[in-house]
Design a protein around this motif. Structure first.
Motif, PDB file in Angstrom:
ATOM      1  N   UNK A 260       0.824  -1.224   0.000  1.00 59.14           N
ATOM      2  CA  UNK A 260       0.000   0.000   0.000  1.00 59.14           C
ATOM      3  C   UNK A 260       0.851   1.265   0.000  1.00 59.14           C
ATOM      4  N   UNK A 261       2.160   1.124   0.248  1.00 65.55           N
ATOM      5  CA  UNK A 261       3.015   2.321   0.289  1.00 65.55           C
ATOM      6  C   UNK A 261       2.940   3.172  -0.983  1.00 65.55           C
ATOM      7  N   UNK A 262       3.011   2.576  -2.199  1.00 65.82           N
ATOM      8  CA  UNK A 262       2.921   3.427  -3.395  1.00 65.82           C
ATOM      9  C   UNK A 262       1.644   4.265  -3.435  1.00 65.82           C
ATOM     10  N   UNK A 263       0.548   3.690  -2.943  1.00 67.35           N
ATOM     11  CA  UNK A 263      -0.721   4.413  -2.932  1.00 67.35           C
ATOM     12  C   UNK A 263      -0.640   5.638  -2.022  1.00 67.35           C
ATOM     13  N   UNK A 264      -0.019   5.475  -0.850  1.00 63.53           N
ATOM     14  CA  UNK A 264       0.132   6.587   0.093  1.00 63.53           C
ATOM     15  C   UNK A 264       1.106   7.618  -0.464  1.00 63.53           C
ATOM     16  N   UNK A 265       2.216   7.141  -1.014  1.00 64.65           N
ATOM     17  CA  UNK A 265       3.255   8.037  -1.536  1.00 64.65           C
ATOM     18  C   UNK A 265       2.716   8.898  -2.669  1.00 64.65           C
ATOM     19  N   UNK A 266       1.892   8.316  -3.539  1.00 66.89           N
ATOM     20  CA  UNK A 266       1.334   9.073  -4.671  1.00 66.89           C
ATOM     21  C   UNK A 266       0.455  10.229  -4.208  1.00 66.89           C
ATOM     22  N   UNK A 267      -0.157  10.091  -3.047  1.00 66.38           N
ATOM     23  CA  UNK A 267      -1.006  11.160  -2.509  1.00 66.38           C
ATOM     24  C   UNK A 267      -0.157  12.223  -1.806  1.00 66.38           C
ATOM     25  N   UNK A 268       0.812  11.784  -0.999  1.00 68.38           N
ATOM     26  CA  UNK A 268       1.573  12.723  -0.161  1.00 68.38           C
ATOM     27  C   UNK A 268       2.696  13.424  -0.925  1.00 68.38           C
ATOM     28  N   UNK A 269       3.198  12.798  -1.990  1.00 70.34           N
ATOM     29  CA  UNK A 269       4.214  13.376  -2.876  1.00 70.34           C
ATOM     30  C   UNK A 269       5.355  14.036  -2.093  1.00 70.34           C
ATOM     31  N   UNK A 270       5.590  15.334  -2.283  1.00 67.41           N
ATOM     32  CA  UNK A 270       6.766  15.995  -1.718  1.00 67.41           C
ATOM     33  C   UNK A 270       6.802  15.973  -0.192  1.00 67.41           C
ATOM     34  N   UNK A 271       5.647  15.785   0.447  1.00 68.86           N
ATOM     35  CA  UNK A 271       5.641  15.682   1.904  1.00 68.86           C
ATOM     36  C   UNK A 271       6.442  14.473   2.393  1.00 68.86           C
ATOM     37  N   UNK A 272       6.627  13.489   1.504  1.00 74.07           N
ATOM     38  CA  UNK A 272       7.386  12.297   1.866  1.00 74.07           C
ATOM     39  C   UNK A 272       8.852  12.610   2.145  1.00 74.07           C
ATOM     40  N   UNK A 273       9.328  13.767   1.682  1.00 76.12           N
ATOM     41  CA  UNK A 273      10.732  14.130   1.914  1.00 76.12           C
ATOM     42  C   UNK A 273      11.060  14.187   3.401  1.00 76.12           C
ATOM     43  N   UNK A 274      10.053  14.447   4.223  1.00 77.59           N
ATOM     44  CA  UNK A 274      10.266  14.569   5.672  1.00 77.59           C
ATOM     45  C   UNK A 274      10.594  13.228   6.328  1.00 77.59           C
ATOM     46  N   UNK A 275      10.234  12.116   5.675  1.00 79.09           N
ATOM     47  CA  UNK A 275      10.336  10.814   6.350  1.00 79.09           C
ATOM     48  C   UNK A 275      11.187   9.797   5.589  1.00 79.09           C
ATOM     49  N   UNK A 276      11.854  10.208   4.511  1.00 78.80           N
ATOM     50  CA  UNK A 276      12.614   9.221   3.720  1.00 78.80           C
ATOM     51  C   UNK A 276      13.741   8.602   4.530  1.00 78.80           C
ATOM     52  N   UNK A 277      14.323   9.346   5.465  1.00 78.26           N
ATOM     53  CA  UNK A 277      15.433   8.795   6.250  1.00 78.26           C
ATOM     54  C   UNK A 277      14.974   7.719   7.227  1.00 78.26           C
ATOM     55  N   UNK A 308       9.491   8.402  -8.227  1.00 77.76           N
ATOM     56  CA  UNK A 308       8.552   9.014  -9.178  1.00 77.76           C
ATOM     57  C   UNK A 308       7.785  10.196  -8.603  1.00 77.76           C
ATOM     58  N   UNK A 309       7.659  10.273  -7.267  1.00 78.47           N
ATOM     59  CA  UNK A 309       6.722  11.231  -6.678  1.00 78.47           C
ATOM     60  C   UNK A 309       7.339  12.350  -5.856  1.00 78.47           C
ATOM     61  N   UNK A 310       8.661  12.349  -5.698  1.00 76.90           N
ATOM     62  CA  UNK A 310       9.255  13.504  -5.022  1.00 76.90           C
ATOM     63  C   UNK A 310      10.606  13.838  -5.622  1.00 76.90           C
ATOM     64  N   UNK A 311      11.056  15.040  -5.358  1.00 74.66           N
ATOM     65  CA  UNK A 311      12.315  15.522  -5.891  1.00 74.66           C
ATOM     66  C   UNK A 311      13.421  14.550  -5.491  1.00 74.66           C
ATOM     67  N   UNK A 312      14.120  14.028  -6.478  1.00 74.73           N
ATOM     68  CA  UNK A 312      15.119  12.987  -6.218  1.00 74.73           C
ATOM     69  C   UNK A 312      16.302  13.466  -5.379  1.00 74.73           C
TER      70      UNK A 312
END
Length: 412
Positions: A260-277, A308-312
């Motif tokens: 289900x992670x891709x589904x959540x990531x596609x919605x949150x997009x750049x907000x995911x940058x806060x939790x990638x670590x 695919x969904x946030x700034x690399x």
């Protein structure tokens, strides 16, 4: 497997009612695996063809979450025409468990604007009033408060001394699912209280029952779709909970979280940058070397969704760090991901390439020369940096310079 699905499911549903608890558990696990790995439309028709039974309810609920409310509501007769009557039947079933999951599905679908029209189109007139009354009740008051423990409800023998604890835990843990999730009801107003939301989510995600933990993951999916502000405002705590499920010992929970992670990531997009670590190590350290192909593939899809969904640029450092110290296919996969990121952002972030990717390349050239992934990384860097790559290598030991030149000669 899709071709044999209908007959297989009929047999599994029959075994799910067996008097032997071990056979019931294995049949239930097989049905759960089917929902996660087979084509959703085939799974749906197979479950419905097997008959609406008590053991069908939760698997159907998981499948509804996987397909998504929007697709079901707009799916026409092929999906909604078969599914809606089945859900409504479960919502009125004599079994508390079946009724719980039936009403949970109605609640999940009710967030869609066209839901009432779908009810009108797929139910007989005599059924509509009763179902709309149920929908109105769950939207305003939540799903009924009877505790549901899927294991005991299916006749599985609980451990002695834990019955009361488990019943209380399930009732407490399921409170998040019993509340409405659409944007206009009182649940959305309640979750403005961060502590209240996290407390209830923690009950679900920390339950001793793995199926309740899976319900907690599904709740995060629903909240990310219907009220993403709730997830964003609590993003660190939410993804701490998801990371804990990714690193626990139950592979079913691991797999569900990964899927289900891709589904959540596609919605949150750049907000995911806060939790990638937090999230990336939970995925790659535990699952990118998995010998179970379904888990490995789900881990790759989750990583690809991040790319695919946030700034690399937010991913480059953590990917380089992990690629340096992992082993096996996970190492090769991450090196390839770094090479792809170099191609994506190298032209606009040349200094970042030098600072973060070149140390990885020098490390890799010092330990191996035969990996196709290392060749891919050299090629990506050369395409972005040109002769500057060999100039930067002049500060490295002779062996690394010679290895780089040999690889570049073979590529160009």
């Amino acid at each position: 497997m899709d071709c044999e699905l209908e007959e297989t499911v009929k047999l599994l549903l029959k075994k799910a009612g067996d008097s032997n608890s071990f056979i019931r558990q294995d049949a239930d696990a097989a049905l759960g695996s089917m929902v996660h790995h087979c084509t959703p439309s085939r799974c749906l028709h197979a479950l419905l063809a097997g008959g609406i039974k008590n053991c069908t309810a939760q698997h159907l609920a998981d499948l509804v979450t996987k397909i998504g409310a929007a697709r079901i509501v707009s799916g026409g007769k092929d999906i909604a025409g078969h599914l809606i009557p089945a859900i409504c039947k479960l919502a009125q079933d004599a079994s508390p468990e079946a009724r719980f999951f039936g009403r949970q599905m109605l609640l999940f679908l009710s967030a869609e604007p066209k839901f009432n029209k779908v009810l009108d189109n797929n139910l007989a007139t005599r059924e509509l009033a009763a179902i709309k009354k149920i929908v109105n009740t769950v939207m305003t008051k939540g799903i009924n408060n009877e505790p549901i423990d899927p294991r005991s409800a299916r006749g599985r023998r609980p451990q002695m001394g834990n019955e009361t604890q488990r019943g209380n835990e399930t009732q407490r843990g399921s409170s998040l699912n019993r509340e409405p999730v659409n944007k206009t009801n009182r649940w959305t107003q309640t979750v403005a209280d961060k502590n209240h939301y996290i407390e209830q989510l923690s009950d679900l995600m920390g339950s001793k029952d793995f199926k309740v933990r899976i319900q907690g993951i599904n709740q995060i999916v629903a909240d990310s779709q219907n009220n993403p502000k709730v997830i964003i405002s609590n993003i660190h705590l939410v993804f701490d909970a998801i990371s804990a499920r990714l690193t626990e010992s139950n592979s079913k929970v691991n797999l569900h979280a990964l899927m289900v992670l891709p589904e959540i990531i596609c919605v949150l997009e750049e907000n995911m940058a806060q939790v990638v670590n937090t999230l990336v190590p939970a995925i790659v350290d535990n699952h990118l070397n998995s010998k179970t192909n379904t888990i490995y593939c789900a881990a790759v899809r989750a990583i690809d969704a991040l790319i695919s969904n946030l700034d690399n640029t937010h991913l480059l450092q953590i990917f380089c760090n992990k690629a340096m110290f992992l082993n096996g296919k996970a190492k090769a996969d991450l090196i390839d991901k770094v090479a792809a990121i170099v191609t994506n952002i190298g032209y606009r972030k040349p200094q970042m390439m030098k600072q973060r990717v070149l140390p990885l390349l020098w490390h890799l050239l010092g330990i191996s020369t035969h990996s196709s992934s290392i060749h891919n990384l050299c090629n990506a860097l050369y395409n972005e940096m040109g002769s500057e790559l060999t100039e930067c290598a002049m500060s490295q030991p002779l062996k690394i310079r010679q290895t780089l030149n040999k690889i570049l000669s073979s590529l160009h």
